[in-house]
Design an enzyme around this catalytic site. Structure first.
Site, short mmCIF file in Angstrom:
data_model
loop_
_atom_site.label_atom_id
_atom_site.label_comp_id
_atom_site.label_asym_id
_atom_site.label_seq_id
_atom_site.Cartn_x
_atom_site.Cartn_y
_atom_site.Cartn_z
CB CYS A 271 -0.97 0.00 1.18
SG CYS A 271 -2.12 -1.38 1.12
CG HIS B 141 -3.13 3.48 1.99
ND1 HIS B 141 -3.74 3.05 0.85
CD2 HIS B 141 -3.17 2.42 2.86
CE1 HIS B 141 -4.12 1.79 1.01
NE2 HIS B 141 -3.78 1.39 2.22
CG ASN C 227 -6.84 -0.75 1.20
OD1 ASN C 227 -6.10 -0.40 0.28
ND2 ASN C 227 -6.38 -1.12 2.38
O1 UT7 Z 1 -3.92 -1.07 3.65
C1 UT7 Z 1 -3.03 -1.13 4.73
C2 UT7 Z 1 -3.19 -2.35 5.53
N1 UT7 Z 1 -4.50 -2.52 6.10
C3 UT7 Z 1 -4.83 -2.01 7.28
O2 UT7 Z 1 -4.09 -1.25 7.86
C4 UT7 Z 1 -6.11 -2.47 7.89
C5 UT7 Z 1 -6.02 -2.39 9.40
N2 UT7 Z 1 -7.10 -3.00 10.13
C6 UT7 Z 1 -8.42 -2.69 10.02
O3 UT7 Z 1 -8.83 -1.95 9.15
C7 UT7 Z 1 -9.37 -3.25 11.05
O4 UT7 Z 1 -8.61 -3.90 12.05
C8 UT7 Z 1 -10.41 -4.25 10.48
C9 UT7 Z 1 -11.43 -3.51 9.64
C10 UT7 Z 1 -9.75 -5.33 9.65
C11 UT7 Z 1 -11.16 -4.93 11.62
O5 UT7 Z 1 -11.76 -3.96 12.45
P1 UT7 Z 1 -11.57 -3.99 14.04
O6 UT7 Z 1 -12.38 -2.93 14.60
O7 UT7 Z 1 -10.09 -3.98 14.31
O8 UT7 Z 1 -12.23 -5.37 14.42
P2 UT7 Z 1 -11.58 -6.68 15.12
O9 UT7 Z 1 -10.67 -7.38 14.17
O10 UT7 Z 1 -11.03 -6.27 16.47
O11 UT7 Z 1 -12.86 -7.56 15.34
C12 UT7 Z 1 -13.93 -7.18 16.24
C13 UT7 Z 1 -15.00 -8.23 16.16
C14 UT7 Z 1 -14.48 -9.66 16.33
O12 UT7 Z 1 -15.46 -10.39 17.05
P3 UT7 Z 1 -15.30 -10.64 18.63
O13 UT7 Z 1 -13.99 -11.36 18.79
O14 UT7 Z 1 -15.31 -9.27 19.27
O15 UT7 Z 1 -16.50 -11.48 18.97
C15 UT7 Z 1 -14.41 -10.18 14.92
O16 UT7 Z 1 -14.53 -11.58 14.85
O17 UT7 Z 1 -15.66 -8.21 14.89
C16 UT7 Z 1 -15.60 -9.51 14.29
N3 UT7 Z 1 -15.51 -9.33 12.85
C17 UT7 Z 1 -16.57 -9.16 12.07
N4 UT7 Z 1 -17.88 -9.15 12.32
C18 UT7 Z 1 -18.72 -8.94 11.30
C19 UT7 Z 1 -14.38 -9.26 12.10
N5 UT7 Z 1 -14.70 -9.03 10.81
C20 UT7 Z 1 -16.06 -8.98 10.76
C21 UT7 Z 1 -16.98 -8.76 9.72
N6 UT7 Z 1 -18.30 -8.73 10.04
N7 UT7 Z 1 -16.60 -8.52 8.44
#
Ligand code: UT7
Length: 336
Positions: free
Chosen positions: A117, A244, A274
């Protein structure tokens, strides 16, 4: 400024963009994944992502964006093409020579840069180096990715985020005082965290989202601060931050921590997703088309990606918009 002894710099003077017409909505994605429109919107800021049809190659998207960038540059020659991508059409050869050939530019230097990225900023730095070393007077730089190819079909962490597109610019030698002259480039990497976002050979992408989120905010903030200082600006002077487009929560957090309010940030992830190496030039193309970015704006570009890699630079926005057919005037195609 990134300028040589004669006060010359690499000056941005051409801009183009290409987006696949198909916009995949969150509602459509919910039919394939265990997720919800609300979760995706609130956690990422995305409602639609542009997805290329099967058979559309990285070179196809790159060529469309490059044609526009060359058209806005005018009838001047370029001597090199630097193409940033994580999704080349082949393991070998690189995608850049094929794109150069399609543009009728066979014979020029053409090669790919891989910094995920952050690829567009690494490619800008490479092009500025080619200009500073008198290898080229003008360089075509393309950021292009077909990131929708990398997630596993059932991966709800990565599939909602990643999308396809291309953006292109032309850099030419010019006075360091001219609008569009690139300021000092700040670039970095840290391979000790390479496991946070990986696509192994022949396998699907794996991402540790929350850890990557924290690194993204930290690195884009520190790189931006450093680039602004090296340019001799203050953060208060910045009119537009163009980060980005990793996640709307990441870009908002970067703006908040830097003290650059939402009215001074360019965000366009909502309807695009993205697009990795394409995301900054696509944001520049859209913001200049819609006049969120105007001539004279003191602009900071910053990126973060897998590697880890990161970077930032500054420029005064020149009087520049994409020429020819501009995808930001099109109505996207949605499946019902
Ligand atoms: O381009 C450069 C590289 N990319 C990045 O820098 C991306 C960086 N990361 C992110 O954008 C975010 O971390 C994500 C969008 C990937 C995830 O968001 P988050 O707020 O960090 O969520 P999380 O991974 O902490 O997950 C929270 C909860 C989890 O459930 P529990 O453990 O709290 O029960 C996940 O299992 O949300 C769950 N979850 C989802 N639920 C519904 C994860 N993905 C999904 C989904 N739909 N798509």
């Amino acid at each position: 400024m990134t300028s040589d002894h004669a006060g010359q710099a690499a000056v941005l003077c051409g801009l183009g963009a290409a987006l696949p017409p198909r916009a995949e909505s969150n509602v459509e994605l919910c039919r394939a994944l265990d997720t919800s429109d609300e979760w995706i919107r609130t956690r990422t800021g995305i409602t639609h992502r542009r997805i290329a049809d099967a058979g559309v190659s990285t070179a196809d998207l790159a060529t469309s964006a490059a044609i526009q960038a060359l058209a806005s540059f005018g009838p001047h020659p370029v001597q090199a093409l630097v193409l940033a991508t994580t999704t080349p059409d082949h393991q070998m050869p690189a995608t850049a020579p094929a794109v150069a050939a399609r543009l009728g530019l066979e014979g020029i230097a053409a090669f790919d840069v891989a910094a995920v990225c952050t690829g567009f900023l690494y490619a800008l730095a490479t092009a500025a180096g080619l200009i500073a070393s008198h290898t080229a007077n003008a360089v075509l730089v393309v950021g292009v990715d077909r990131m929708s190819l990398l997630p596993a079909p059932d991966d709800r962490t990565t599939r909602p985020l990643f999308a396809d597109g291309a953006g292109a610019v032309v850099l030419r030698r010019g006075p360091a005082t001219e609008p569009g002259a690139l300021g000092p480039l700040v670039l970095g990497s840290d391979g000790t965290h390479g496991d946070l976002l990986v696509a192994p050979h022949g396998g699907h992408m794996r991402m540790q989202g929350p850890d990557l989120f924290r690194h993204a905010v930290d690195r884009m903030c520190s790189a931006s601060t450093h680039a602004v200082q090296k340019a001799g600006w203050r953060i208060e002077d910045v009119d537009r931050l163009v980060p980005h487009q990793a996640n709307a929560r990441i870009t908002s957090a970067v703006g908040r921590r830097l003290g650059i309010g939402p009215d001074r940030q360019v965000q366009n992830i909502e309807h695009i997703g993205n697009t990795s190496a394409a995301s900054i030039p696509l944001a520049l193309a859209q913001a200049s088309t819609q006049e969120a970015l105007q001539p004279g704006h003191r602009t900071v570009l910053t990126a973060f990606g897998a590697g880890l890699t990161w970077g930032a630079t500054t420029l005064i926005w020149p009087d520049l918009k994409p020429a020819d057919h501009n995808p930001f005037y099109d109505t996207p195609r949605e499946r019902t």
